[in-house]
Design a protein around this motif. Structure first.
Motif, PDB file in Angstrom:
ATOM      1  N   GLY A   2       9.206 -17.381 -15.943  1.00 34.44           N
ATOM      2  CA  GLY A   2       9.660 -16.992 -17.271  1.00 34.44           C
ATOM      3  C   GLY A   2       9.764 -18.232 -18.135  1.00 34.44           C
ATOM      4  N   ALA A   3       9.620 -18.073 -19.440  1.00 30.55           N
ATOM      5  CA  ALA A   3       9.684 -19.225 -20.340  1.00 30.55           C
ATOM      6  C   ALA A   3      10.162 -18.796 -21.716  1.00 30.55           C
ATOM      7  CB  ALA A   3       8.317 -19.910 -20.453  1.00 30.55           C
ATOM      8  N   ILE A   4      10.819 -19.728 -22.407  1.00 31.67           N
ATOM      9  CA  ILE A   4      11.157 -19.565 -23.815  1.00 31.67           C
ATOM     10  C   ILE A   4      10.740 -20.832 -24.542  1.00 31.67           C
ATOM     11  CG2 ILE A   4      13.074 -17.979 -23.422  1.00 31.67           C
ATOM     12  CD1 ILE A   4      14.990 -20.334 -23.761  1.00 31.67           C
ATOM     13  N   GLU A   5      10.345 -20.690 -25.795  1.00 31.62           N
ATOM     14  CA  GLU A   5       9.946 -21.838 -26.605  1.00 31.62           C
ATOM     15  C   GLU A   5      10.137 -21.508 -28.076  1.00 31.62           C
ATOM     16  OE1 GLU A   5       5.612 -22.478 -27.209  1.00 31.62           O
ATOM     17  OE2 GLU A   5       5.401 -20.963 -25.613  1.00 31.62           O
ATOM     18  N   GLY A   6      10.220 -22.556 -28.910  1.00 30.19           N
ATOM     19  CA  GLY A   6      10.336 -22.333 -30.337  1.00 30.19           C
ATOM     20  C   GLY A   6      10.901 -23.523 -31.080  1.00 30.19           C
ATOM     21  N   ASP A   7      11.208 -23.300 -32.355  1.00 32.47           N
ATOM     22  CA  ASP A   7      11.880 -24.275 -33.201  1.00 32.47           C
ATOM     23  C   ASP A   7      12.601 -23.505 -34.298  1.00 32.47           C
ATOM     24  OD1 ASP A   7       9.928 -23.586 -35.070  1.00 32.47           O
ATOM     25  OD2 ASP A   7       8.763 -25.420 -34.780  1.00 32.47           O
ATOM     26  N   GLU A   8      12.866 -24.133 -35.439  1.00 29.22           N
ATOM     27  CA  GLU A   8      13.584 -23.447 -36.514  1.00 29.22           C
ATOM     28  C   GLU A   8      12.773 -22.329 -37.141  1.00 29.22           C
ATOM     29  OE1 GLU A   8      14.580 -26.934 -38.911  1.00 29.22           O
ATOM     30  OE2 GLU A   8      16.687 -26.507 -38.492  1.00 29.22           O
ATOM     31  N   ASN A   9      11.437 -22.309 -36.911  1.00 27.09           N
ATOM     32  CA  ASN A   9      10.573 -21.361 -37.590  1.00 27.09           C
ATOM     33  C   ASN A   9      10.074 -20.219 -36.711  1.00 27.09           C
ATOM     34  OD1 ASN A   9      10.102 -22.859 -40.307  1.00 27.09           O
ATOM     35  ND2 ASN A   9       9.715 -24.417 -38.752  1.00 27.09           N
ATOM     36  N   TYR A  10      10.112 -20.374 -35.398  1.00 28.03           N
ATOM     37  CA  TYR A  10       9.603 -19.307 -34.534  1.00 28.03           C
ATOM     38  C   TYR A  10      10.263 -19.397 -33.168  1.00 28.03           C
ATOM     39  CZ  TYR A  10       6.807 -22.233 -31.376  1.00 28.03           C
ATOM     40  OH  TYR A  10       6.425 -23.135 -30.428  1.00 28.03           O
ATOM     41  N   ASP A  11      10.160 -18.309 -32.411  1.00 30.22           N
ATOM     42  CA  ASP A  11      10.572 -18.330 -31.013  1.00 30.22           C
ATOM     43  C   ASP A  11       9.715 -17.344 -30.247  1.00 30.22           C
ATOM     44  OD1 ASP A  11      12.439 -15.708 -30.414  1.00 30.22           O
ATOM     45  OD2 ASP A  11      12.583 -16.369 -32.498  1.00 30.22           O
ATOM     46  N   LYS A  12       9.403 -17.696 -29.002  1.00 25.18           N
ATOM     47  CA  LYS A  12       8.582 -16.859 -28.143  1.00 25.18           C
ATOM     48  C   LYS A  12       9.165 -16.854 -26.742  1.00 25.18           C
ATOM     49  CE  LYS A  12       4.350 -17.595 -30.788  1.00 25.18           C
ATOM     50  NZ  LYS A  12       2.925 -17.967 -30.776  1.00 25.18           N
ATOM     51  N   GLN A  13       8.945 -15.743 -26.050  1.00 24.29           N
ATOM     52  CA  GLN A  13       9.391 -15.608 -24.670  1.00 24.29           C
ATOM     53  C   GLN A  13       8.223 -15.058 -23.859  1.00 24.29           C
ATOM     54  OE1 GLN A  13      11.068 -13.406 -27.087  1.00 24.29           O
ATOM     55  NE2 GLN A  13      12.076 -15.262 -27.828  1.00 24.29           N
ATOM     56  N   ARG A  14       8.212 -15.376 -22.558  1.00 27.33           N
ATOM     57  CA  ARG A  14       7.174 -14.818 -21.709  1.00 27.33           C
ATOM     58  C   ARG A  14       7.707 -14.634 -20.300  1.00 27.33           C
ATOM     59  NH1 ARG A  14       3.533 -20.263 -21.528  1.00 27.33           N
ATOM     60  NH2 ARG A  14       4.249 -21.103 -19.545  1.00 27.33           N
ATOM     61  N   VAL A  15       7.087 -13.689 -19.592  1.00 20.10           N
ATOM     62  CA  VAL A  15       7.416 -13.441 -18.193  1.00 20.10           C
ATOM     63  C   VAL A  15       6.131 -13.027 -17.500  1.00 20.10           C
ATOM     64  CG1 VAL A  15       8.043 -11.035 -18.623  1.00 20.10           C
ATOM     65  CG2 VAL A  15       8.942 -12.212 -16.610  1.00 20.10           C
ATOM     66  N   GLY A  16       5.954 -13.484 -16.256  1.00 15.85           N
ATOM     67  CA  GLY A  16       4.717 -13.155 -15.569  1.00 15.85           C
ATOM     68  C   GLY A  16       4.752 -13.505 -14.100  1.00 15.85           C
ATOM     69  N   ALA A  17       3.609 -13.315 -13.462  1.00 15.78           N
ATOM     70  CA  ALA A  17       3.422 -13.644 -12.055  1.00 15.78           C
ATOM     71  C   ALA A  17       2.702 -14.988 -11.955  1.00 15.78           C
ATOM     72  CB  ALA A  17       2.607 -12.556 -11.368  1.00 15.78           C
ATOM     73  N   VAL A  18       2.943 -15.695 -10.846  1.00 13.13           N
ATOM     74  CA  VAL A  18       2.343 -17.012 -10.662  1.00 13.13           C
ATOM     75  C   VAL A  18       1.879 -17.175  -9.222  1.00 13.13           C
ATOM     76  CG1 VAL A  18       4.606 -18.047 -10.200  1.00 13.13           C
ATOM     77  CG2 VAL A  18       2.720 -19.503 -10.935  1.00 13.13           C
ATOM     78  N   ALA A  19       0.753 -17.874  -9.062  1.00 15.14           N
ATOM     79  CA  ALA A  19       0.231 -18.215  -7.743  1.00 15.14           C
ATOM     80  C   ALA A  19      -0.079 -19.707  -7.730  1.00 15.14           C
ATOM     81  CB  ALA A  19      -1.027 -17.410  -7.422  1.00 15.14           C
ATOM     82  N   VAL A  20       0.347 -20.384  -6.674  1.00 14.11           N
ATOM     83  CA  VAL A  20       0.121 -21.823  -6.527  1.00 14.11           C
ATOM     84  C   VAL A  20      -0.542 -22.066  -5.183  1.00 14.11           C
ATOM     85  CG1 VAL A  20       1.173 -24.109  -6.453  1.00 14.11           C
ATOM     86  CG2 VAL A  20       2.151 -22.340  -7.929  1.00 14.11           C
ATOM     87  N   LEU A  21      -1.638 -22.841  -5.193  1.00 14.64           N
ATOM     88  CA  LEU A  21      -2.317 -23.215  -3.961  1.00 14.64           C
ATOM     89  C   LEU A  21      -2.198 -24.725  -3.786  1.00 14.64           C
ATOM     90  CD1 LEU A  21      -4.064 -22.504  -1.524  1.00 14.64           C
ATOM     91  CD2 LEU A  21      -6.091 -22.860  -2.973  1.00 14.64           C
ATOM     92  N   GLN A  22      -1.463 -25.154  -2.772  1.00 17.80           N
ATOM     93  CA  GLN A  22      -1.247 -26.574  -2.482  1.00 17.80           C
ATOM     94  C   GLN A  22      -2.156 -26.996  -1.336  1.00 17.80           C
ATOM     95  OE1 GLN A  22       1.110 -29.067  -3.868  1.00 17.80           O
ATOM     96  NE2 GLN A  22      -0.502 -30.194  -2.767  1.00 17.80           N
ATOM     97  N   ARG A  23      -3.113 -27.881  -1.632  1.00 21.51           N
ATOM     98  CA  ARG A  23      -4.018 -28.365  -0.595  1.00 21.51           C
ATOM     99  C   ARG A  23      -3.439 -29.597   0.083  1.00 21.51           C
ATOM    100  NH1 ARG A  23     -10.132 -28.269  -2.676  1.00 21.51           N
ATOM    101  NH2 ARG A  23      -9.761 -30.485  -2.400  1.00 21.51           N
ATOM    102  N   SER A  24      -3.944 -29.918   1.254  1.00 20.57           N
ATOM    103  CA  SER A  24      -3.408 -31.040   2.029  1.00 20.57           C
ATOM    104  C   SER A  24      -3.825 -32.395   1.475  1.00 20.57           C
ATOM    105  CB  SER A  24      -3.870 -30.927   3.491  1.00 20.57           C
ATOM    106  OG  SER A  24      -5.288 -30.921   3.565  1.00 20.57           O
TER     107      SER A  24
END
Length: 240
Positions: A188-210
């Motif tokens: 999940g994330a939030i971002e913005g400033d005095e003029n706008y704001d946005k939010q997001r939510v989602g799925a994530v996949a991470v592949l860590q190689r050796s």
């Protein structure tokens, strides 16, 4: 917006500091192993578009588990927001330089940074009430970290632009799946400033190689004052 975000940033910084101070294997911080340099980058599409490329290089005296480093990042993108019923399109290029304090161990890692940012933004149509229009410099505070709990892992990244009052906070929770370095979870994330704001939510996949290379893919829904959009993000990290 700033008043709403400040407790979130404060809580994030406090939690990261707590993770570092209560790490169970602090003896690892005495390691004299040479630290690694990290190259990372990525991008996102979906309503907005953005891309970034950064490098973190250790300073003399740093070890693999603690010390000072320099982080440099270049980025750019396009975004939309609405003011007084008018939709504004912004395009920007940006450069950051940070001094970063790093701490790491088997428990995870935590970093705190302070630095300078230069941003050149073009707004169409022009928005006289937006201080971001044109070339601007700012001081930026950052905090990021990861905490491991067996097969589970929590991560967060937060930044705040002091003069422009721009904020960004992302957090995720993932779990190892199988023994091939794959992790699945949510973000999940939030971002913005005095003029706008946005939010997001989602799925994530991470592949860590050796070999010190990892890939990240995320997808979900982003909301803002001009509507909802899906998004897809890609990223990589390479330590060497």
């Amino acid at each position: 917006m700033l008043r709403a975000f400040s407790p979130v940033l404060a809580a994030t910084v406090f939690a990261m500091g707590l993770l570092a101070s209560t790490a169970p294997d602090r003896a690892e911080a005495q390691s004299a192993m040479a630290p690694s340099t990290t190259l990372y980058g990525g991008g996102e599409v979906g309503g907005d578009r953005s891309a970034y490329l950064g490098v973190v290089a250790p300073l003399p005296g740093a070890t693999q588990t603690q010390g000072w480093a320099v982080r440099g990042v270049v980025s750019g993108g396009r975004y939309d927001y609405e003011t007084q019923g008018v939709e504004i399109e912004g395009e920007y290029v940006q450069g950051d330089v940070f001094l970063v304090r790093q701490n790491a161990g088997a428990w995870g890692y935590v970093n705190f940074g302070v630095g300078a940012r230069y941003t050149d933004t073009d707004l169409s149509p022009n928005d006289p009430g937006n201080d971001r229009n044109g070339a601007e410099a700012d001081a930026v505070l950052t905090a990021d970290g990861v905490r491991r709990f067996g097969s589970w892992e929590t991560g967060a990244y937060a930044e705040y632009g002091v003069r422009m009052q721009a904020y960004f906070l992302r957090a995720d929770v993932t779990r190892a799946v199988g023994g091939g370095g794959l992790r699945l979870g949510v973000e999940g994330a939030i971002e913005g400033d005095e003029n706008y704001d946005k939010q997001r939510v989602g799925a994530v996949a991470v592949l860590q190689r050796s070999d010190g290379l990892s890939f990240r893919v995320s997808a979900g829904v982003k909301t803002s004052d001009i509507g909802d959009d899906g998004y897809v993000g890609l990223g990589f990290v390479r330590s060497f």
